[in-house]
Design a protein around this motif. Structure first.
Motif, short mmCIF file in Angstrom:
data_model
loop_
_atom_site.label_atom_id
_atom_site.label_comp_id
_atom_site.label_asym_id
_atom_site.label_seq_id
_atom_site.Cartn_x
_atom_site.Cartn_y
_atom_site.Cartn_z
N ASN A 39 -11.09 7.41 6.34
CA ASN A 39 -9.72 7.79 6.67
C ASN A 39 -8.69 7.33 5.64
OD1 ASN A 39 -10.65 8.87 9.16
ND2 ASN A 39 -10.58 6.84 10.09
N LEU A 40 -9.15 6.73 4.55
CA LEU A 40 -8.21 6.14 3.60
C LEU A 40 -7.81 7.07 2.46
CD1 LEU A 40 -9.49 2.46 3.26
CD2 LEU A 40 -7.65 3.37 4.70
N GLY A 41 -8.51 8.18 2.30
CA GLY A 41 -8.11 9.13 1.27
C GLY A 41 -8.70 8.83 -0.10
N THR A 42 -7.94 9.14 -1.15
CA THR A 42 -8.42 9.04 -2.53
C THR A 42 -7.59 8.02 -3.30
OG1 THR A 42 -6.98 10.86 -3.22
CG2 THR A 42 -9.20 11.43 -2.49
N GLY A 43 -8.04 7.74 -4.52
CA GLY A 43 -7.30 6.82 -5.38
C GLY A 43 -7.22 5.41 -4.82
N GLU A 77 -19.40 6.64 -2.50
CA GLU A 77 -18.63 7.40 -1.51
C GLU A 77 -17.20 7.69 -1.96
OE1 GLU A 77 -19.17 8.60 1.88
OE2 GLU A 77 -21.14 8.63 0.94
N LEU A 78 -16.76 7.08 -3.05
CA LEU A 78 -15.36 7.16 -3.45
C LEU A 78 -15.12 8.18 -4.55
CD1 LEU A 78 -14.51 3.34 -3.42
CD2 LEU A 78 -14.31 5.01 -1.56
N ASP A 79 -13.93 8.75 -4.56
CA ASP A 79 -13.61 9.78 -5.54
C ASP A 79 -13.42 9.17 -6.93
OD1 ASP A 79 -10.27 10.12 -6.17
OD2 ASP A 79 -10.96 8.62 -4.72
N GLY A 100 -4.33 -0.37 4.67
CA GLY A 100 -5.59 -0.95 4.25
C GLY A 100 -6.21 -1.84 5.32
N PHE A 101 -7.46 -2.22 5.08
CA PHE A 101 -8.16 -3.11 6.01
C PHE A 101 -9.06 -4.04 5.22
CE2 PHE A 101 -11.41 0.07 5.39
CZ PHE A 101 -12.61 -0.62 5.51
N ALA A 102 -9.45 -5.12 5.87
CA ALA A 102 -10.39 -6.06 5.27
C ALA A 102 -11.46 -6.40 6.30
CB ALA A 102 -9.68 -7.34 4.83
#
Length: 363
Positions: free
Chosen positions: A175-179, A199-201, A318-320
């Motif tokens: 759910n956090l998107g890109t960049g 998994e990341l762009d 963000g999350f941790a």
């Protein structure tokens, strides 16, 4: 158990190379070559180094046997079954093979049980198979080379804990998107960070950060000094619905542009900085130029008093995922474990307490 903050011996020498875009032609060539190699292996019925040694009686022979090249998880798993069948041999009992034989499939039930026994973590149990898929993509033999030869167990996460953490991290990343800016503190050799990187762009960056330089140098050896096909199961990546994006990410990890290793302890070769992994605030300016992090995950435990600094390092949404230390105890003095360990629970936290979820899995 999780190594306590400031004591997990691992971090990385800096690599500041920028993202080199991977064009469609390059990806297509890699996929065609890899597929041809796979078909050839099936047709001939053999792979390189598939001969089973009659005497797997020392660390060198064992490592050579389990280090499949090019890496193929199915073949790796098959060889571990052979190895396990020999574990009753007296000569093998003193070797450091406990974590080596813990393949993702081997620890599946343990990871599921850990999640399901916690009411607040139970919903993540459905993510286990996706977590297992990612855990299988990286050559575990390369990650555990130091443990096989030297018995040092603190340079990498155990497979059961790694799979459990991935099951909690991956759905929250969607759910956090890109960049994105992603930080792994107490990162160790970095296989879990590399698995998330897939998994990341192309515009997202991951920092694999530890206080000392042992795991940093080991991680760079794994991900920067081997061929792509020896680090990742390329055929398995190609089986994914997101094959093109994942393969591009794997190439970027290998180039050192997507997964950046950082070591920040003073007076250590290859380290730059003067702070421990507990000082996350100092990392924000040094790593992200003050932007902050979209996701933070820790491999070493933090105390409750250290959580406010983590919150301040996060971007708005963000999350941790943090192992929070509630009790500490001393490790052994053999040099193969961390000096101190903690017990406690994982918490997912945000900038504000109202975003917190926990306690999740115990450790």
């Amino acid at each position: 158990a999780v190594a306590s903050s400031g004591h997990l011996a691992s971090q990385q020498i800096q690599h500041d190379s920028v993202w080199d875009s991977v064009n469609t032609h390059q990806l297509a060539c890699i996929m065609r070559v890899s597929m041809f190699a796979l078909l050839l292996q099936v047709a001939v019925g053999i792979r390189a180094n598939t001969e089973v040694s009659s005497e797997l009686d020392n660390s060198q022979k064992i490592f050579n046997f389990i280090n499949v090249s090019p890496y193929d998880f199915s073949e790796f798993s098959r060889r571990l079954e052979i190895l396990k069948s020999k574990l009753e041999i007296a000569e093998l009992k003193d070797l450091h093979l406990g974590e080596v034989i813990n393949t993702p499939d081997e620890v599946r039930k343990t990871a599921v049980d850990r999640l399901e026994e916690s009411p607040k973590a139970r919903s993540y149990a459905v993510e286990i198979d996706n977590a297992l898929f990612h855990a299988k993509l990286v050559n575990r033999a390369l990650v555990l080379e130091d443990e096989v030869f030297n018995g040092r167990e603190f340079t990498s996460l155990g497979m059961a804990m790694q799979t459990t953490i991935l099951a909690m991290l991956l759905p929250n990343l969607r759910n956090l998107g890109t960049g994105l800016n992603v930080l792994f503190g107490g990162c160790g050799i970095g296989d879990w960070a590399a698995e998330v990187a897939l998994e990341l762009d192309e515009t997202s960056r991951i920092w694999c950060w530890s206080s000392s330089n042992l795991s940093t140098s080991l991680g760079e050896k794994v991900f920067l000094n081997h061929d792509l096909e020896d680090i990742f199961d390329v055929a398995m990546i190609q089986s994914s619905p997101d094959a093109e994006q994942m393969l591009a990410a794997a190439i970027a990890v290998r180039k050192g542009s997507k997964l950046k290793f950082r070591c920040t302890s003073p007076n250590l070769d290859g380290c730059s900085g003067n702070f421990l992994t507990t000082d996350i605030g100092k990392s924000v300016e040094r790593f992200t130029a003050g932007q902050g992090y979209d996701m933070v995950a820790y491999g070493n435990a933090l105390t409750p008093e250290e959580l406010p600094a983590v919150r301040q390092a996060l971007r708005k949404d963000g999350f941790a995922l943090i192992p929070v230390c509630l009790a500490a105890y001393q490790g052994d003095t053999s040099g193969t474990s961390a000096p101190w360990y903690c017990s406690g629970s994982f918490w997912k936290i945000g900038q504000e307490r109202v975003q917190d979820q926990g306690p999740l899995v115990q450790f």
